[in-house]
Design an enzyme around this catalytic site. Sequence first.
Site, PDB file in Angstrom:
ATOM      1  N   LYS A  95      45.175  18.014  22.945  1.00  0.00           N
ATOM      2  CA  LYS A  95      44.635  16.933  22.106  1.00  0.00           C
ATOM      3  C   LYS A  95      45.630  15.777  22.250  1.00  0.00           C
ATOM      4  O   LYS A  95      46.548  15.620  21.442  1.00  0.00           O
ATOM      5  CB  LYS A  95      44.508  17.443  20.662  1.00  0.00           C
ATOM      6  CG  LYS A  95      43.363  16.823  19.919  1.00  0.00           C
ATOM      7  CD  LYS A  95      43.030  17.575  18.659  1.00  0.00           C
ATOM      8  CE  LYS A  95      42.269  16.702  17.688  1.00  0.00           C
ATOM      9  NZ  LYS A  95      41.041  16.092  18.191  1.00  0.00           N
TER      10      LYS A  95
HETATM   11  N1  PMP Z   1      36.325  18.704  21.141  1.00  0.00           N
HETATM   12  C1  PMP Z   1      36.934  17.528  20.987  1.00  0.00           C
HETATM   13  C2  PMP Z   1      36.983  16.591  22.128  1.00  0.00           C
HETATM   14  C3  PMP Z   1      37.517  17.179  19.759  1.00  0.00           C
HETATM   15  O1  PMP Z   1      38.127  16.002  19.597  1.00  0.00           O
HETATM   16  C4  PMP Z   1      37.428  18.079  18.686  1.00  0.00           C
HETATM   17  C5  PMP Z   1      38.020  17.722  17.347  1.00  0.00           C
HETATM   18  N2  PMP Z   1      39.372  18.111  17.258  1.00  0.00           N
HETATM   19  C6  PMP Z   1      36.795  19.306  18.890  1.00  0.00           C
HETATM   20  C7  PMP Z   1      36.252  19.592  20.136  1.00  0.00           C
HETATM   21  C8  PMP Z   1      36.704  20.325  17.798  1.00  0.00           C
HETATM   22  O2  PMP Z   1      37.974  20.892  17.556  1.00  0.00           O
HETATM   23  P1  PMP Z   1      38.397  21.429  16.128  1.00  0.00           P
HETATM   24  O3  PMP Z   1      37.330  22.351  15.696  1.00  0.00           O
HETATM   25  O4  PMP Z   1      39.685  22.127  16.373  1.00  0.00           O
HETATM   26  O5  PMP Z   1      38.531  20.256  15.231  1.00  0.00           O
END
Ligand code: PMP
Length: 313
Positions: free
Chosen positions: A157
Site C-alpha cells: 500500500k
Molecule cells: N484494494 C485496494 C487497491 C485498496 O486500496 C484497498 C483499501 N485498502 C483494498 C483493496 C481493500 O483492502 P482492506 O480491506 O485491507 O482495506
Amino acid sequence: MTTATWTWMNGEWVRWDDATVHVSSHALHYGSSVFEGIRAYATADGPQIFRLREHLQRLHDSARLLRMTLPYGVDELTEACVELVRRNGHDACYLRPLAFRGPGGLGVDGRHLPVEVALLSMEWGAYLGDGALENGVDAAVSSWRRFGSGTLAPLGKIGGQYVNNQLVTAEARENGYEEGIVLDAQGMVSEGAGENLFVVKDGTVWTPPLSASILSGITRHTVMTLAADLGIPLREQTMTRDFLYLADELFMTGTAAEVTPVRSLDRIPIGDGRRGPITERLQREFFDVVEGRTDDRHGWLTRVGGGSGSDDA
Ligand code: PMP
C-alpha cells in the site's frame, strides 16, 4: 469527512493544523510513502479498532518493499492508534497511518532520508455514498489496467502506486459510476479502485487470487473467514471479465467501502439489480462482528476505552 483535533507525528501529539511537512519532502515528489486505512467502530464497550495489528503489520510490509525502515514498531503504533482515538473522543472513526521519506535531497534514491510517521483520524461514513451498503453501487470496468508485479508492487500500500487508482476512480466518476473495476495486465479481473471484489455464482463465492495483482485486503480476509464460519463455499479463482456480468451477486470489500454490493456493471444489472441474499448475509455477519454484537471469536477488536458508549473517562 470531519477531521479530528489531534494527530500523532513522529512520537508527538500535534494539533491538526500544525501537522505539516516541508515541500522538499521526497514523498511529495516521488510517491515514497506507505499508508493504511483502518476503522474504529462504536460498540457497547466504547470504540473498538478493527484488525489494528494486521493493518500495522501491512504498513511495515509495505515499507519493506520500499526498503524503508519504520522507526516505530507495531506495538508502539498500536498504542499510539488507541490513544489517538481516545484523545479525539471518537465513537467511530477512520484512522490513517502514514509513513514517508522526508526532506534532505531530491535524488530519486531516497534510502538515506529521514522516515517520518504520522497517524490521522477522521469521522467518515459510507465510502461509496449514502445508501450504497443497502442498495449497491453502479460500477464500470476501467479502461485502465492494474499494474502488475513486474512494474510495481501490488501487495504494497504505497502512495505513488495510487496514481493508478486515481486514474481508475476519476474515470469511473466522470462517466457517472460510483466505482471502477480494473483488469490485471493479462486481462483477468483484479479488483476495485479501492476494494477487493467478490462474485457469487450458484451458491459459491469467488474472488480473484493474489496473483491477479490485487492488494491482500484485510476486509477480504475477514469476509473469507466469515464465509468459512457460515459454511458458505468460497474459491480463490482467476476470473474473466464476462464472468462478472453473469454473476448472481457481486460485491466489493475494503476498510472504507466495508461490504458494498455492486448492482450493475457497465449498466448491465447484476442478478436482479439489488443486493443479493449471500451478500446480505455476509454483510450482516461483518457488521455484527465489527460493531461487537457477536462474540469477537477471532480476536479482531482492540478496545479503546472512552467514547460515549463506555463508562471509561
Ligand atoms: N484494494 C485496494 C487497491 C485498496 O486500496 C484497498 C483499501 N485498502 C483494498 C483493496 C481493500 O483492502 P482492506 O480491506 O485491507 O482495506
